[in-house]
Scaffold this motif. Structure first.
Motif, mmCIF file in Angstrom:
data_model
loop_
_atom_site.group_PDB
_atom_site.id
_atom_site.type_symbol
_atom_site.label_atom_id
_atom_site.label_comp_id
_atom_site.label_asym_id
_atom_site.label_seq_id
_atom_site.Cartn_x
_atom_site.Cartn_y
_atom_site.Cartn_z
ATOM 1 N N LEU A 21 4.175 -7.766 12.993
ATOM 2 C CA LEU A 21 5.028 -7.232 11.481
ATOM 3 C C LEU A 21 4.813 -8.244 10.148
ATOM 4 C CD1 LEU A 21 6.783 -4.635 12.392
ATOM 5 C CD2 LEU A 21 4.400 -4.125 12.051
ATOM 6 N N LYS A 22 4.535 -8.225 8.782
ATOM 7 C CA LYS A 22 5.184 -9.828 8.069
ATOM 8 C C LYS A 22 5.998 -10.006 8.182
ATOM 9 C CE LYS A 22 4.144 -10.945 3.165
ATOM 10 N NZ LYS A 22 4.013 -10.657 2.079
ATOM 11 N N ASN A 23 7.382 -9.107 8.325
ATOM 12 C CA ASN A 23 9.377 -9.126 8.269
ATOM 13 C C ASN A 23 9.953 -9.121 9.241
ATOM 14 O OD1 ASN A 23 8.953 -8.999 4.939
ATOM 15 N ND2 ASN A 23 8.574 -7.192 4.944
ATOM 16 N N LYS A 24 9.207 -8.153 10.031
ATOM 17 C CA LYS A 24 10.609 -7.917 11.049
ATOM 18 C C LYS A 24 8.946 -8.458 12.207
ATOM 19 C CE LYS A 24 12.655 -3.553 9.817
ATOM 20 N NZ LYS A 24 13.252 -2.929 9.879
ATOM 21 N N THR A 25 9.156 -9.604 12.017
ATOM 22 C CA THR A 25 8.043 -10.301 13.237
ATOM 23 C C THR A 25 7.998 -10.721 14.295
ATOM 24 O OG1 THR A 25 9.163 -12.814 13.203
ATOM 25 C CG2 THR A 25 7.560 -12.779 11.703
ATOM 26 N N GLU A 26 9.622 -10.198 15.308
ATOM 27 C CA GLU A 26 9.817 -10.290 16.868
ATOM 28 C C GLU A 26 9.506 -8.712 17.301
ATOM 29 O OE1 GLU A 26 13.616 -11.053 17.569
ATOM 30 O OE2 GLU A 26 13.181 -13.449 16.618
ATOM 31 N N ASN A 35 -8.441 8.738 10.125
ATOM 32 C CA ASN A 35 -7.315 9.391 9.791
ATOM 33 C C ASN A 35 -5.669 8.102 10.608
ATOM 34 O OD1 ASN A 35 -7.903 10.628 7.740
ATOM 35 N ND2 ASN A 35 -8.011 12.138 7.975
ATOM 36 N N PHE A 36 -6.314 8.496 11.597
ATOM 37 C CA PHE A 36 -5.106 8.446 12.489
ATOM 38 C C PHE A 36 -4.680 6.694 11.996
ATOM 39 C CE2 PHE A 36 -4.806 6.555 16.764
ATOM 40 C CZ PHE A 36 -2.930 7.206 17.094
ATOM 41 N N THR A 37 -5.429 6.063 12.247
ATOM 42 C CA THR A 37 -5.530 4.497 12.206
ATOM 43 C C THR A 37 -4.952 4.587 10.340
ATOM 44 O OG1 THR A 37 -7.738 4.143 13.300
ATOM 45 C CG2 THR A 37 -7.349 2.464 11.689
ATOM 46 N N LEU A 38 -4.759 5.684 9.711
ATOM 47 C CA LEU A 38 -4.353 5.336 8.398
ATOM 48 C C LEU A 38 -2.945 4.997 8.974
ATOM 49 C CD1 LEU A 38 -6.713 6.360 6.037
ATOM 50 C CD2 LEU A 38 -6.134 4.104 6.131
ATOM 51 N N MET A 39 -2.714 6.138 9.196
ATOM 52 C CA MET A 39 -1.421 6.732 9.160
ATOM 53 C C MET A 39 -0.679 5.493 10.190
ATOM 54 S SD MET A 39 0.303 10.587 11.507
ATOM 55 C CE MET A 39 0.544 9.766 12.087
ATOM 56 N N LEU A 40 -0.949 5.353 11.387
ATOM 57 C CA LEU A 40 -0.420 4.043 11.955
ATOM 58 C C LEU A 40 -0.061 2.823 11.155
ATOM 59 C CD1 LEU A 40 -2.345 3.748 15.366
ATOM 60 C CD2 LEU A 40 -0.235 4.935 14.804
ATOM 61 N N LYS A 41 -0.617 2.792 10.064
ATOM 62 C CA LYS A 41 -0.676 1.183 9.423
ATOM 63 C C LYS A 41 0.499 1.494 8.269
ATOM 64 C CE LYS A 41 -4.670 -0.726 8.116
ATOM 65 N NZ LYS A 41 -5.725 -0.859 7.502
ATOM 66 N N LEU A 79 3.693 1.666 10.181
ATOM 67 C CA LEU A 79 4.031 0.401 10.734
ATOM 68 C C LEU A 79 4.736 -0.307 9.098
ATOM 69 C CD1 LEU A 79 1.175 -1.259 12.781
ATOM 70 C CD2 LEU A 79 3.902 -0.901 13.617
ATOM 71 N N SER A 80 3.922 -0.115 8.184
ATOM 72 C CA SER A 80 4.664 -0.534 6.999
ATOM 73 C C SER A 80 6.049 0.657 6.269
ATOM 74 C CB SER A 80 3.306 0.076 6.164
ATOM 75 O OG SER A 80 3.784 -0.454 4.366
ATOM 76 N N GLU A 81 6.133 1.246 7.293
ATOM 77 C CA GLU A 81 7.600 1.912 6.335
ATOM 78 C C GLU A 81 8.341 1.475 7.286
ATOM 79 O OE1 GLU A 81 9.586 4.319 4.769
ATOM 80 O OE2 GLU A 81 7.399 5.221 4.883
ATOM 81 N N LYS A 132 12.651 6.468 12.305
ATOM 82 C CA LYS A 132 12.723 7.536 11.202
ATOM 83 C C LYS A 132 12.122 7.272 10.551
ATOM 84 C CE LYS A 132 15.467 7.815 6.761
ATOM 85 N NZ LYS A 132 17.095 7.358 5.943
ATOM 86 N N SER A 133 11.001 5.757 10.766
ATOM 87 C CA SER A 133 10.193 6.062 9.751
ATOM 88 C C SER A 133 8.845 6.531 10.474
ATOM 89 C CB SER A 133 9.718 3.952 10.028
ATOM 90 O OG SER A 133 11.044 3.610 9.568
ATOM 91 N N LEU A 134 8.946 5.996 11.432
ATOM 92 C CA LEU A 134 8.274 7.817 11.992
ATOM 93 C C LEU A 134 8.050 9.394 11.995
ATOM 94 C CD1 LEU A 134 5.707 7.728 14.281
ATOM 95 C CD2 LEU A 134 7.686 7.725 15.834
ATOM 96 N N ASN A 135 9.175 9.226 12.015
ATOM 97 C CA ASN A 135 8.854 10.782 10.971
ATOM 98 C C ASN A 135 8.993 10.833 9.675
ATOM 99 O OD1 ASN A 135 10.516 13.088 13.263
ATOM 100 N ND2 ASN A 135 11.550 10.708 14.176
ATOM 101 N N LYS A 136 9.833 9.981 9.472
ATOM 102 C CA LYS A 136 9.547 9.824 7.710
ATOM 103 C C LYS A 136 7.527 10.038 7.579
ATOM 104 C CE LYS A 136 10.938 8.091 3.936
ATOM 105 N NZ LYS A 136 11.041 7.610 3.681
#
Length: 329
Positions: free
Chosen positions: A27-32, A94-100, A103-105, A115-119
């Motif tokens: 991830l770009k922001n949550k690097t850990e 479509n699964f690949t797009l959804m995963l990205k 992670l972006s959310e 919550k990000s996953l549910n959204k």
């Protein structure tokens, strides 16, 4: 690998009896944060998302398995993960797009991983197994924008129960609440002039009140302009804490022909609102219905289409009028 660069071709099949090295999705922001993508066989495509606890509710989705699992990295102790598994190769793109998007959310918000996953699952639930829809025409985009502008007002007034008022292709009407019907007409014309399809589209039923919301838009790239995806995002933010409502929103959008996978294409269409007004359809309102005819239409006439000019008629301003006032008329 940064998660934004991950592609469906990057899934690798694990060879039986051999160690494997999954793709690490950074991830770009949550690097850990730790996330891994891998494939166990030609019909099992997986992503692991590290979690600190396993108490959150995980969404369900046809075509995917989403569950908590323990995994052990080499040289480390067991740790908890969310395992998202796609078991159908035809869904992989479509699964690949959804995963990205998941992670972006998570990477770009203050939301928990759950919550990000549910959204994101709520957005994708109606699209994962479907081929992409054709992009809407500009007229169709304008029509959907008009309905969403009114929906946004409904949601701001009552975020929990307003989506049920948007009929979204279930019938000829656009919105119904308390026996008041609102037909939304949006146009790029400079005046309140609209095409009416059907001899009885403006027929007044005895137990209902009908209102036309006329919205004048123009193509624009100004600071205040917006796109269809941007307007959808505004509506979604109002119901941000309710995954069921987000799911219902995207189900209705699918019925109206919108596909979120075409977001970038829809961003090319930017609009401003010039003005809008609520016009009550009463006995004095100019219209053509079977009640206005001296004799019935000939049975060979299958379709009636006419243009109505409402410019100068009494109306309530869309921007300044409280939506509740419309239901007190």
């Amino acid at each position: 690998m940064n998660y934004t660069n991950f592609q469906e071709a990057d899934f690798k099949v694990i060879k039986s009896g051999e160690r494997f090295v999954p793709y690490i999705l950074n991830l770009k922001n949550k690097t850990e944060f730790e996330s891994f993508a891998f494939s166990e066989n030609e019909n099992s495509y997986c992503c692991l998302l590290h979690v600190k606890n396993t108490t959150g509710n995980l969404p369900k989705m046809n075509g995917l398995s989403i569950r908590y699992e323990e995994f052990t990295k080499t040289g480390s102790s067991k740790a908890d993960y969310i395992l998202i598994e796609c078991k159908n190769k035809s869904y992989l793109s479509n699964f690949t797009l959804m995963l990205k998007e998941i992670l972006s959310e998570y990477d770009n918000s203050n939301y928990s991983l759950e919550k990000s996953l549910n959204k994101v699952v709520s957005r994708w639930r109606h699209f994962l197994s479907l081929p992409k829809l054709n992009i809407l025409s500009e007229d169709e985009i304008i029509g959907l924008i008009g309905e969403l502008l009114l929906l946004e007002k409904f949601l701001k007034n009552d975020p929990l129960d307003s989506l049920v008022n948007w009929i979204a292709n279930d019938g000829e009407e656009d919105f119904i609440r308390n026996e008041i019907v609102i037909e939304v007409k949006a146009t790029l014309k400079g005046k309140h002039e609209h095409i009416i399809n059907g001899i009885d589209q403006l027929l007044i039923q005895s137990n209902r009140t009908k209102v036309i919301l006329s919205l004048l838009l123009n193509n624009s790239v100004s600071h205040d302009s917006f796109s269809l995806p941007g307007l959808i995002e505004r509506c979604e933010k109002i119901i941000d804490n309710n995954a069921e409502q987000i799911d219902a929103l995207y189900e209705k959008l699918r019925k109206r022909g919108y596909d979120p996978r075409d977001r970038n294409l829809y961003e090319n269409f930017q609009f401003d609102i010039i003005r809008g007004g609520y016009f009550r359809v009463d006995n004095l309102f100019p219209k053509l219905t079977t009640f206005e005819l001296k004799q019935s239409l000939n049975s060979r006439i299958s379709k009636v289409r006419y243009t109505i000019d409402m410019e100068g008629l009494d109306n309530l301003d869309f921007s300044s009028t409280d939506i509740n006032l419309i239901f007190k008329t």
